[in-house]
Each structure stands twice: as structure tokens, then as C-alpha cells.
Design a protein around this motif. Structure first.
Motif, PDB file in Angstrom:
ATOM      1  N   ALA A 100     -11.113  12.234   3.598  1.00  0.00           N
ATOM      2  CA  ALA A 100     -10.297  11.016   3.567  1.00  0.00           C
ATOM      3  C   ALA A 100     -11.108   9.819   4.036  1.00  0.00           C
ATOM      4  CB  ALA A 100      -9.056  11.178   4.444  1.00  0.00           C
ATOM      5  N   PRO A 101     -10.788   8.619   3.558  1.00  0.00           N
ATOM      6  CA  PRO A 101     -11.484   7.411   4.033  1.00  0.00           C
ATOM      7  C   PRO A 101     -10.988   7.008   5.417  1.00  0.00           C
ATOM      8  CG  PRO A 101      -9.796   6.813   2.447  1.00  0.00           C
ATOM      9  CD  PRO A 101      -9.817   8.323   2.485  1.00  0.00           C
ATOM     10  N   ALA A 143      -9.173  -4.774  -3.101  1.00  0.00           N
ATOM     11  CA  ALA A 143      -7.739  -4.561  -3.300  1.00  0.00           C
ATOM     12  C   ALA A 143      -7.358  -3.128  -2.982  1.00  0.00           C
ATOM     13  CB  ALA A 143      -7.347  -4.913  -4.736  1.00  0.00           C
ATOM     14  N   ASP A 144      -8.197  -2.182  -3.389  1.00  0.00           N
ATOM     15  CA  ASP A 144      -7.911  -0.770  -3.124  1.00  0.00           C
ATOM     16  C   ASP A 144      -9.217   0.006  -3.114  1.00  0.00           C
ATOM     17  OD1 ASP A 144      -8.512  -0.117  -5.993  1.00  0.00           O
ATOM     18  OD2 ASP A 144      -6.640  -1.188  -6.330  1.00  0.00           O
ATOM     19  N   VAL A 145      -9.165   1.197  -2.551  1.00  0.00           N
ATOM     20  CA  VAL A 145     -10.331   2.079  -2.492  1.00  0.00           C
ATOM     21  C   VAL A 145      -9.883   3.485  -2.852  1.00  0.00           C
ATOM     22  CG1 VAL A 145     -11.570   0.723  -0.763  1.00  0.00           C
ATOM     23  CG2 VAL A 145      -9.971   2.477  -0.022  1.00  0.00           C
ATOM     24  N   PRO A 146     -10.784   4.299  -3.398  1.00  0.00           N
ATOM     25  CA  PRO A 146     -10.414   5.683  -3.740  1.00  0.00           C
ATOM     26  C   PRO A 146     -10.225   6.528  -2.485  1.00  0.00           C
ATOM     27  CG  PRO A 146     -12.752   5.303  -4.160  1.00  0.00           C
ATOM     28  CD  PRO A 146     -12.160   3.971  -3.823  1.00  0.00           C
ATOM     29  N   GLY A 147      -9.484   7.593  -2.623  1.00  0.00           N
ATOM     30  CA  GLY A 147      -9.221   8.486  -1.495  1.00  0.00           C
ATOM     31  C   GLY A 147     -10.355   9.454  -1.248  1.00  0.00           C
ATOM     32  N   GLY A 153      -3.713   7.641  -1.571  1.00  0.00           N
ATOM     33  CA  GLY A 153      -3.291   8.752  -0.728  1.00  0.00           C
ATOM     34  C   GLY A 153      -3.270   8.434   0.747  1.00  0.00           C
ATOM     35  N   GLY A 154      -3.666   7.199   1.128  1.00  0.00           N
ATOM     36  CA  GLY A 154      -3.654   6.805   2.528  1.00  0.00           C
ATOM     37  C   GLY A 154      -4.957   7.126   3.243  1.00  0.00           C
ATOM     38  N   TYR A 155      -5.217   6.421   4.321  1.00  0.00           N
ATOM     39  CA  TYR A 155      -6.409   6.660   5.132  1.00  0.00           C
ATOM     40  C   TYR A 155      -6.187   7.871   6.034  1.00  0.00           C
ATOM     41  CZ  TYR A 155      -8.144   2.036   3.783  1.00  0.00           C
ATOM     42  OH  TYR A 155      -8.603   0.953   3.074  1.00  0.00           O
ATOM     43  N   GLY A 156      -7.286   8.554   6.315  1.00  0.00           N
ATOM     44  CA  GLY A 156      -7.195   9.667   7.246  1.00  0.00           C
ATOM     45  C   GLY A 156      -7.161   9.201   8.686  1.00  0.00           C
ATOM     46  N   LEU A 171      -1.090   1.917   6.709  1.00  0.00           N
ATOM     47  CA  LEU A 171      -1.844   2.433   5.564  1.00  0.00           C
ATOM     48  C   LEU A 171      -2.391   3.835   5.807  1.00  0.00           C
ATOM     49  CD1 LEU A 171      -3.892  -0.807   4.750  1.00  0.00           C
ATOM     50  CD2 LEU A 171      -1.797  -0.021   3.637  1.00  0.00           C
ATOM     51  N   VAL A 172      -2.134   4.380   6.997  1.00  0.00           N
ATOM     52  CA  VAL A 172      -2.683   5.690   7.375  1.00  0.00           C
ATOM     53  C   VAL A 172      -1.672   6.785   7.059  1.00  0.00           C
ATOM     54  CG1 VAL A 172      -3.619   7.044   9.306  1.00  0.00           C
ATOM     55  CG2 VAL A 172      -4.039   4.585   9.184  1.00  0.00           C
ATOM     56  N   ARG A 173      -2.183   7.956   6.734  1.00  0.00           N
ATOM     57  CA  ARG A 173      -1.329   9.094   6.407  1.00  0.00           C
ATOM     58  C   ARG A 173      -0.471   9.497   7.609  1.00  0.00           C
ATOM     59  NH1 ARG A 173      -6.052  12.811   3.502  1.00  0.00           N
ATOM     60  NH2 ARG A 173      -6.478  11.343   1.771  1.00  0.00           N
ATOM     61  N   PRO A 174       0.661  10.154   7.371  1.00  0.00           N
ATOM     62  CA  PRO A 174       1.490  10.618   8.498  1.00  0.00           C
ATOM     63  C   PRO A 174       0.735  11.593   9.390  1.00  0.00           C
ATOM     64  CG  PRO A 174       2.683  10.765   6.413  1.00  0.00           C
ATOM     65  CD  PRO A 174       1.260  10.469   6.065  1.00  0.00           C
TER      66      PRO A 174
END
Length: 674
Positions: A379-380, A481-485, A502-505, A537-540
Motif C-alpha cells: 500500500a502507498p 489528483a490520484d495515485v495507484p494503490g 483503495g486508500g493509503y496504508g 484517505l487512509v484505509r480502516p
């Protein structure tokens, strides 16, 4: 021309006949005027323009010997002016661009901020484009179908709120978006629900990146029934979209702050997203704020209102506390399941035992561990840095005195990069001169230290700390604007965070002490808003999402982030401001000018009974003799007397303008008071 009749010279006025009915036009000229001339002027209407010269249209008139633009406000039978009235020269366009509702709205905004009507209209009505008038749509599209809105059921009373929108009731809500929420889709659903009942909707967002995401979501539900209004559009396109809204051909209007005055027909819903962003405050007189303008419009039109965001401002908290609006929040179980795990510095003894230097380190071991775990999981990682650049501030390495240029006294900084294989020396941020041989004028030391580290230097350091992983920056030079997961380190300044697939790690919120320690009234509120925007913007936490904020765990803003409870912090902030007498608990005016001008204003202003005068204080500008050239005076009153304060300052400015005295800069409820 009959034989023998003398030829009329160029420029000689032909004989004109006044219109048979209502021959007097009251015109608001669109030119900069002194405050005491903030009123319409009377002109005679020639019979040849009788049909086209209708209230609301653009006209051309002679004013002070020049041909200028203006707006025809009304037609009347007589004038109070005793002299000879000038003629209306021509009607630029018969299109009634200034409707009665728009005029009343502009007058209310001018009164609220103590400004001039023509200044508000200059912000509200874009320049004319003849081609756009011909090509803009005139007929409305059929109302769209009401969309399905299952995501709104995650919020308490969310479905009831949308039912109220569809029924045309003036529901007003402060919406707390869940972490990771697709807020453009939710706002598009609210707008489509309003449009399905045949009413209009207006949504205002801070910047063009938010607008692009919102437009994609709205177009998917509304098609061509949505138009965008932004200063970045070309004049013709902007006017074309504005006319589509004016004519009722587009029910939904979205845009940046320039859209706050959009002439949406039969307004049913007004929305401001992220109202704490300073981009919502217009930098031109009379300095209106999107939230306040839309709140006023919703109240006047009997429309619904949404003040939404991941965080909450004290102004939004006041709307809830007063009962004028209601909370639209999710259950705590929903919040916990959607939020990432937030870690602060010193939250437990174990963390400090493992890393005793955590409080002093810019990126302690807990931050490295969170970033490493996210990268290893594919993950980014988002890294938020308060400042752009390399090392944007330097100080003496011994006495800590701010390092300044010996030529112009400007601040020194490290520009980054190399020159002939060597790192570039410190340089002045004002004159650009390099300073390779710095010597502190206070202690004589030649050592320099960083006061703040920018995004460029941070990216360079992280690249060495995490070899093998790409490092990308997003900021003033280029905003992603966006970045790949995929595994990567994304270093950005606040407000430039790209959306990750998919959200940031993990998210590392650096220099928390710097953000919280800024000498501003809204420093803590602003820092928390920027933290929430990045953390959302981060994953749960259930998917391994981590947020590490580099600030002490005992601080209230940090506690609000850890618990993901912006409403609690906003209520605390509002209570503190009420105790101290700051906005929004009280209305405040900031007056900037020379000492003599400020003193004269106080002598002529009839301030409300509750007025409290603070200052004046110097603004740091001095003349050749070392005396302060400009000062700032603060006047604060009870909220109930805010309109009286604006009127009194406007009247005092008019008196000074009539005497041709030095003008002052007056702002009501400014974002920056210090």
C-alpha cells in the motif's frame, strides 16, 4: 437630409424624446466609487430604448464624462434630482441578469460585511459574452429520477434528511462525513434528490480538484442538468453556464467560491463542503465567505442547507448549538469501523520506553514502523508536511536568532539541489542573493540550523530511509489528483493530498507542533482540519490502516483525531472563543490604516452599545523615522449587533470619503485577526 440643412457635426447630440411611461431609469454604475456615492443614479430613457430598457438589464451611461457600464435597477415616473438628467446611451443586452432575488441577496451581503453593492455585484455577475447569450440553453431538461441512496442510511436521520429534500422542506444539517467516505457521490445524490422534485441545488467546494471529482459524480446522476462555475473557466464558458442557471435550464450548479452567488432558480439545496478551508473566503471587498453567504441564501429562500466536511469549524458548531441546524452524523460503531488507527506521540509508556527520543524526533520509530508495514503490505504511504520547499526557514545554530540576508534583511532559506556538484548555499527569499558566508549579527556564529523542513527535503530524507520505494511529491509545483494503490511514499503539503486507489496504508502527519504553534486564532482548528482530511484517505483499521501524528497525545486537537470526534473539539473551541469574545461567538471588525485615519474613524463612527475597542496595534510597517505607518484596530460586538456594527463603519467610511480622507481597509469577521 433636406437641401440647405446644415450637416450635424460629429459628436453633436441629436434631439431625443423621453419614453412615454416611466421615463426615469435608476442605474447602478459599475465603476469604483467612493463610499458616499454607494447609490443608484437617475437617467432619462429615450423612447427608442423603451422596450429594451427593463429592470435587471445591462446598460451604458455617461458618468463623469466617460461611457461606463451599469445595471438598470428600476423605472420610475419622476426623479428627485433638480438638474438636467443625462440620457441612457444604450442597452448592452436586454437579458435581465440582475433579478430581484439577486439584487436583494447582494444588498444583504453588502450590509452584512459593511461593503458596497456594486462590489458584491462585481463578484456575483460575470462579464458579458454576446456569443454565450446566443448559445446558452433556455429550456430546462426533464427532472431526473430520484436516485437510490443506501449509503446515506449509515448516518442517523440520513434518509429522513433526503426525504425532506425531495419534499421541499428547509432541512438544515451540519454533515460529519465518515472516514473514507466518497463525499462527491453523497453530495451528488443529495443534489439529484432535490432536482428530482423540480428544484435547484448549489454546491460550492474549495478548489478545482474537489470540483473535478464532484462533477464526475454529478454528471453520472444528472447528465447535462449540471453546470460548473469557476474562475478557471474561460469568460465565455463561465457566462454560458451562468446564463443556463439564470434561465433555469440547469437545475444543479457546482463550483468554487465564485459560484456562491450563482442565480439558481427555485433554490432547494445549498451546500458548502469543507467550510474551514480559507479558499472559501473571497480576497476582494467586501471579503464574503461562502458559508455565510449560502447560510443567508438558504434562510431567505426557505431552502435546505448542508455544511459538510470531515472536520467541523466553530462556526458550524454554532449553527448546531443555536438549533438553527442539526447534526447529520453516523453512529459511533460506524465511525470506529471506518476509521484508521490513530497513534500520537507519548500515548503510552511502552512507546516512550522503546523510543525515548520520540518527543524530540521529527519522525520517531513508531512512524517508521507504520510506514514500513504499509509498504510491505503493498500500500502507498501518505506523508503530510506543513511547508513546501527544501528548508524554508533557517536560524543561527547557536543563539537561534532568525537568519536574515545582510543586503535586504529578508529571511534565508536552503533552496535545495546542487551546483557544480556541491549543495546550493543558503539564499535570501526576497532578493535571491546567495549567502555562502553567513555570520550572525547577534552572537557572531557562522552555524545555521533548520527552523522548518519542507516537502522537498522530507522527500529526499525518506528516499534514503526507504530505499527501493518510489517517492513522489504533491504540492505547489505539481499537485497529483490520484495515485495507484502500489507501494510508494507520497510527500505532500496540506490540501494537496492525492486520492489513492483503495486508500493509503498509512499516513504520517509531520511537524504537528509547528502546525499547532502558529500565532493565529484558528491555528489548532486549521491543523485538525488538515489532519482529518489526510487521515480520511487512509484505509480502516480493520484493513491495517494507520495514522501517526507527530504531536503530544495530551493536546485537545490530537485527542479529537485519536477518537475521531471533530464535533467534540468544535464544541470546545466554540466555548473557548465565547469566553474570550472571539468569532463566531461575537462579531468582529478589523480596521487597517494609518494612526490618524483610525483615530478619525473612531471619532465619526456611531458604534453599537456593546462595542469593545481593542488596539490599535502596529502592523510592522514603519516609515523612515521608525514610526508605525499602518495599524490595526479591532472592534467587537455581540452577535445581535453585528449588522449595526457593519452599518456604523460603512457610514463612517462614507463621511471620510466625502471629505476625501485617506481610505481604510475594513473587514468583518476576518479569518486572520493577528
Amino acid at each position: 437630409m433636406a437641401a440647405g440643412q446644415p450637416r450635424k457635426r460629429k459628436g453633436e447630440e441629436t434631439e431625443r424624446t423621453a419614453a412615454a411611461t416611466s421615463p426615469i431609469a435608476r442605474v447602478l454604475v459599475d465603476v469604483p466609487l467612493p463610499v458616499h456615492l454607494d447609490r443608484p443614479f437617475d437617467y432619462r430613457v429615450p423612447d427608442r430604448l423603451d422596450a429594451d430598457a427593463q429592470p435587471g438589464c445591462r446598460v451604458r451611461v455617461r458618468f463623469r464624462g466617460k461611457l461606463v457600464d451599469g445595471y438598470l435597477l428600476e423605472r420610475v415616473e419622476t426623479s428627485d434630482f433638480k438638474g438636467n438628467l443625462a440620457w441612457l446611451e444604450r442597452v448592452s443586452s436586454p437579458e435581465a441578469v440582475l433579478t430581484p432575488d439577486m439584487l436583494a441577496q447582494a444588498q444583504a451581503v453588502a450590509h452584512r460585511y459593511g461593503g458596497m453593492l456594486v462590489d458584491v455585484l462585481r463578484l456575483a455577475i460575470p462579464p458579458r459574452s454576446a456569443a454565450a447569450e446566443k448559445s446558452a440553453r433556455r429550456e430546462p431538461l426533464p427532472p431526473p429520477q430520484r436516485p437510490e441512496t443506501p449509503a446515506w442510511q449509515r448516518y442517523q436521520h440520513g434518509q429522513s434528511f433526503l426525504d425532506a429534500l425531495h419534499a421541499g422542506r428547509p432541512a438544515r444539517a451540519v454533515w460529519q462525513a465518515l472516514p473514507g467516505e466518497d463525499w462527491p457521490a453523497r453530495l451528488a445524490e443529495a443534489a439529484a434528490t432535490t432536482a428530482s422534485a423540480g428544484r435547484g441545488a448549489l454546491i460550492v467546494v474549495p478548489d478545482h480538484r474537489d470540483l473535478k471529482r464532484l462533477h464526475s459524480a454529478c454528471a453520472a446522476l444528472l447528465g447535462d442538468d449540471v453546470v460548473t462555475l469557476t474562475a478557471d473557466s474561460g469568460p465565455a464558458e463561465r457566462y454560458k453556464h451562468w446564463l443556463a442557471a439564470l434561465r433555469g435550464a440547469a437545475r444543479v450548479v457546482i463550483g468554487t467560491r465564485a459560484a456562491m452567488f450563482a442565480p439558481v432558480r427555485d433554490l432547494g439545496l445549498a451546500v458548502v463542503w469543507d467550510d474551514g478551508d480559507d479558499l472559501h473566503s473571497y480576497p476582494q471587498v467586501p471579503y464574503p465567505h461562502t458559508r455565510d453567504v449560502l447560510t443567508q441564501r438558504a434562510h431567505t429562500a426557505g431552502a435546505a442547507l448542508i455544511v459538510g466536511g470531515f472536520a467541523r469549524t466553530a462556526e458550524a458548531a454554532l449553527l448546531v448549538e443555536s438549533g438553527w441546524a442539526h447534526e447529520l452524523v453516523a453512529h459511533r460503531t460506524e465511525v470506529r469501523s471506518a476509521a484508521p488507527r490513530v497513534t500520537s506521540i507519548g500515548e503510552d509508556d511502552t512507546q516512550l520506553a522503546r523510543d525515548p527520543a520520540a518527543r524530540a524526533a521529527r519522525l520517531p520509530s513508531v512512524g517508521f514502523e507504520a510506514a514500513r508495514a504499509a509498504l510491505n503490505n503493498g500500500a502507498p504511504v501518505l506523508v503530510q508536511v506543513p511547508r513546501r520547499g527544501y528548508v524554508p526557514a533557517l536560524a543561527c545554530g547557536d543563539c537561534r536568532e532568525r537568519a536574515r540576508c545582510r543586503r535586504c534583511a529578508g529571511p534565508l532559506a536552503l533552496p535545495g539541489g546542487t551546483e557544480d556538484g556541491m549543495p546550493k548555499p543558503a539564499a535570501c527569499q526576497w532578493c535571491g542573493a546567495a549567502e555562502a558566508a553567513f555570520k550572525c549579527p547577534q552572537c557572531g556564529s557562522r552555524r545555521l540550523r533548520a527552523v522548518a523542513v519542507g516537502a522537498g527535503r522530507t522527500a529526499e530524507e525518506l528516499g534514503r530511509a526507504f530505499p527501493g520505494f518510489p517517492v513522489r511529491t504533491s504540492g505547489a509545483g505539481e499537485i497529483l489528483a490520484d495515485v495507484p494503490g502500489k507501494p510508494a511514499l507520497i510527500v505532500c503539503t496540506p490540501g494537496a493530498e492525492p486520492v489513492a486507489d483503495g486508500g493509503y496504508g498509512a499516513a504520517l502527519l509531520l511537524d504537528g507542533r509547528t502546525m499547532l504553534g502558529r500565532p493565529e486564532l484558528r491555528a489548532s482548528e486549521t491543523a485538525l482540519r488538515k489532519w482529518f482530511a489526510a487521515a480520511a484517505l487512509v484505509r480502516p483499521a480493520s484493513e491495517g490502516g494507520r495514522v501517526v501524528v507527530m504531536a503530544e497525545s495530551s493536546l485537545q486537537p490530537v485527542q479529537a483525531l485519536v477518537r475521531w470526534d471533530p464535533a467534540w473539539y468544535a464544541a470546545q473551541e466554540l466555548a473557548e472563543r465565547a469566553e474570550l469574545g472571539f468569532p463566531p461567538a461575537r462579531r468582529v471588525a478589523a480596521v487597517d490604516g494609518t494612526p490618524d485615519a483610525i483615530e478619525a474613524l473612531l471619532d465619526s463612527a456611531d458604534l453599537p452599545a456593546s462595542a469593545e475597542v481593542l488596539g490599535p496595534v502596529p502592523l510592522g510597517e514603519v516609515d523612515e523615522d521608525g514610526n508605525s505607518e499602518r495599524e490595526r484596530l479591532i472592534v467587537r460586538v455581540d452577535r445581535s449587533e453585528g449588522r449595526a456594527l457593519a452599518d456604523s463603519l460603512h457610514a463612517a467610511q462614507a463621511i471620510r470619503a466625502a471629505r476625501k480622507a485617506t481610505e481604510l481597509r475594513v473587514r468583518l469577521d476576518p479569518l486572520e485577526m493577528l
